[in-house]
Structure formats: C-alpha cells, structure tokens
Design an enzyme around this catalytic site. Structure first.
Site, mmCIF file in Angstrom:
data_model
loop_
_atom_site.group_PDB
_atom_site.id
_atom_site.type_symbol
_atom_site.label_atom_id
_atom_site.label_comp_id
_atom_site.label_asym_id
_atom_site.label_seq_id
_atom_site.Cartn_x
_atom_site.Cartn_y
_atom_site.Cartn_z
ATOM 1 N N ASP A 1 -91.810 63.449 -60.179
ATOM 2 C CA ASP A 1 -91.937 62.296 -59.340
ATOM 3 C C ASP A 1 -91.757 60.973 -60.245
ATOM 4 O OD1 ASP A 1 -92.094 63.427 -56.535
ATOM 5 O OD2 ASP A 1 -94.221 63.834 -56.984
ATOM 6 N N ASP B 1 -88.100 67.276 -51.547
ATOM 7 C CA ASP B 1 -88.354 65.975 -52.021
ATOM 8 C C ASP B 1 -87.675 65.561 -53.306
ATOM 9 O OD1 ASP B 1 -90.378 67.619 -50.866
ATOM 10 O OD2 ASP B 1 -91.837 66.191 -50.849
#
Length: 409
Positions: free
Chosen positions: A123, A183
């Site tokens: 991330d 994601d």
C-alpha cells in the site's frame, strides 16, 4: 460499450431528469468540507496526545475513522490509510486556493515520508502517492519528486516476475501463498508516475504486467471482480480465488468493484491500451445493471449481502465509483453523458444525504461507509478514504461542469 438500453428501468428513470443546482451544491459541500477540516485539524492533535505510541511502535499521525464510542481513531504512518488525510488537505487546497490548507497538507505529508522505504507494504502507493503525489501535482517540489520515485523502487521489490504481479499481504500466510487483491490496482498509479518523473521504464513495465495479470484472472464472466487471487510462485498460475472483506468468495464486494473501475480507468489514461478502457466500461456496466444497486446509487457493502435491503451501505465505494466515472466519461464519447449523469447522481445523493452535520463527526465529511464487515470493523462510520475520494470526485465534477480538463496527478 455501455448503451442506455442495457440499463434497468430504475436507473434510467433516475437519470432521466437533469440534476439541479449542481454549482450551488458543490459550493455548499466545499464550504462544509472546510468547516469539517478545520475541526479535524483541532481534533487530531488531541487524539494523538491521548493515544501515545506503545513501546517499539510508531506514534499515530493521521485520522482514520471513529471508534465505537465515537472518538477519533488515529493511526501511525504504517497504516494503509495514513496518506489520505494529507491528500485530502492537498485536494482542499486545490479546491479553495487558500494557503492554510497547503500549510496543513505539508505538515501531515511530512509525517509519513518514512513509508517510502517500507518494503513490507503493497500500500505504499496509497500512502505516498495520495499524499506526496497530490503535493507534487500542486507544488512541483523536487523533494516530493524524490520521495515518489523512491517509493516506486520500494513497491517494485514486491513484484514477482514469475507471477507477473505485485504481492499484496505478507500476513495470512496460512491462507494464501501469494495473494493479489483488486485494491492493488490503485497502487499502480505510483509506478506510472515514477516512470514519468525518472525516465525509468521498469516501473511502467511492472505496472502493465500487474494490470494484465489482474485483467486476466480477477474477473468473472459478468465482469465483477474477485477480491483475492492466490498464485503459485513456481508456475505463476492461479491457485484459488477468494475474498477477505466480501461476504463470500463468489460475491461482489462493493469497494472492490470501485477499485476495479477506478484502477482500469487510470491504467487506460497512462497506457492508452483499449483493453483497459473496455474493462473499465464492462465493470461500470456490471455496477449499473446489478439488481441490488439502490436507487440512490450508493451500494450496499457487498452487492450480494444476504440481508439486503437491511445491510450497511458503503459511501466510500460510491465516492470511488463517482470519481472514476468522471474520468471515464472523458475517454468514452459514446457513453460520456451516461457516465457523467450517473456520477452526478451519486455525488448529489452523497452530498445531500451522506454528509456530516457541520461541527459533528469529529471533522469527517462523509458518513455511512463500511470498512471490513466480516471482521465487524468500521461498519456504518466515516472513514478517511471516503472523504478523500469524495473530494477528488467533487473537484473532477467542478472541472467538467466548467468545461475544463480534469486535474489529474
């Protein structure tokens, strides 16, 4: 290509009349955003002071959500959401032109610079590009340039050439060998930017490889997306397709559909590969045509949640979808009006029915998001990434309403 006749009668009737007072509603929402951001900037230091770092842990630096007792939940830079608040402040600076928001954005952006070196996190794109990327877009600060490129180097270490994709979690090893989540499409924007900034094409190639792998393996025949695909690192083949935050392996987790729509729209922007454009259009088609899409176009947390209509909504998914649709409308002439009107309707409903009262909700702007329903975590609460994508969509709407090009990082 999505045609009007492919849509259900409910959505068609909802979009039949033009939205009224768009400019006034945008101005009102921006004013509310400033009121709430002012409150948030007062609340965060208090919450940080009340939550000292545990021994050996990093201190909290950024707001994430509200606790069950309605206190402000703050997180350390390592948390995947840490870049959204500084990014939100940058967006507010762009929206208003007021220096105070840029000053605050610089402060909160500096708090997470260490994440440019975190090789344990897929991330890093969310953390660094939403913050430093948004800041570089407005300031052209060469120091931000260096952080972005270094973060791309860091993210690249998680790429496995045999699999052809960037590894997601390092935990859950008892469940998945090499998990890749939908994601992760969002983190590719960092890599594309790093190639533009550095001239190093390796970042671009990794991003394209990951996008291609996701396109080939993450989608069902109806173009809904799986949440998690597990790969064999020896062969690069799919081991299994599952979920982590959705209701079931074969369900359509709402925010995941938003990530897919946004991610492939962005990949088309960066590559002009029409396969990515087609994929984004097909994902939009799935969303529009789903019988469980509510009339206000703000989805339930999972399109297949068993208790619909008595299931929590996910305003964050709606904001992500709206922002993506505004951009997608600029690439698809045949469906541009449909995408614009759908995004406008989402934004109208979010602004009118899902925003906080001025001075409430500890400074958050958008209410009624769902983080991780299966874990009973962050259900029907404000979450910072919802505010970020809502503000981004608001700016995109304002640009299009003014006949201007979108302001893209």
């Amino acid at each position: 290509m999505i045609k009007l006749h492919t849509l259900g009668l409910g959505l068609l009737s909802l979009l039949a009349a033009p939205a009224l007072g768009q400019s006034a509603l945008t101005k009102k929402t921006l004013k509310l955003a400033e009121t709430q951001a002012t409150l948030m900037l007062e609340q965060v230091p208090q919450a940080v002071q009340q939550k000292p770092a545990a021994p050996g842990k990093l201190p909290p630096v950024s707001p994430r959500s509200l606790t069950p007792t309605k206190e402000l939940a703050v997180v350390a830079s390592k948390d995947w959401t840490s870049g959204f608040f500084p990014g939100y402040l940058w967006l507010l600076s762009e929206a208003t032109g007021q220096p105070k928001w840029q000053t605050a954005a610089k402060t909160y952006t500096a708090n997470i610079e260490r994440e440019k070196l975190d090789v344990t996190s897929h991330d890093v794109g969310f953390k660094i590009y939403c913050s430093f990327g948004s800041g570089y877009h407005l300031t052209q600060d060469p120091a931000y340039h260096e952080v972005i490129v270094q973060a791309a180097r860091t993210l690249s270490t998680r790429f496995n050439p045999k699999v052809g994709a960037i590894r997601s979690w390092d935990h859950h090893r008892e469940t998945w060998g090499y998990p890749v989540i939908i994601d992760n499409m969002m983190n590719l924007e960092l890599l594309f930017a790093a190639t533009r900034l550095s001239g190093d094409s390796s970042f671009y190639k990794i991003a394209v490889s990951h996008a291609n792998k996701t396109l080939n393996n993450h989608f069902r025949p109806d173009f809904s997306s799986y949440h998690v695909v597990d790969y064999d690192t020896l062969t690069g083949s799919v081991v299994k397709r599952t979920t982590h935050q959705g209701v079931a392996n074969e369900s359509a987790w709402a925010r995941g559909q938003g990530w897919a729509l946004y991610g492939f729209t962005m990949c088309y922007r960066e590559t002009k590969n029409k396969a990515y454009l087609n994929q984004a259009e097909q994902v939009a088609r799935f969303i529009f045509n789903h019988p469980n899409l509510p009339k206000d176009l703000v989805p339930y947390w999972d399109f297949n949640a068993p208790g619909i209509p008595n299931e929590p909504r996910d305003a964050s998914a709606a904001a992500i979808m709206a922002s993506a649709l505004y951009e997608l409308s600029t690439y698809s002439p045949a469906s541009a009006a449909l995408y614009r009107r759908t995004a406008d309707k989402i934004m109208d409903n979010l602004a009118k029915h899902y925003t906080a009262k001025a001075g409430g909700s500890r400074g958050f702007l958008l209410l009624h998001s769902t983080g991780h329903k299966p874990a009973n975590s962050e259900i029907d609460v404000p979450i910072i990434y919802a505010d970020y994508y809502f503000m981004e969509a608001l700016l995109r709407r304002r640009s299009l309403d003014s006949g201007k090009q979108l302001s893209l990082r």
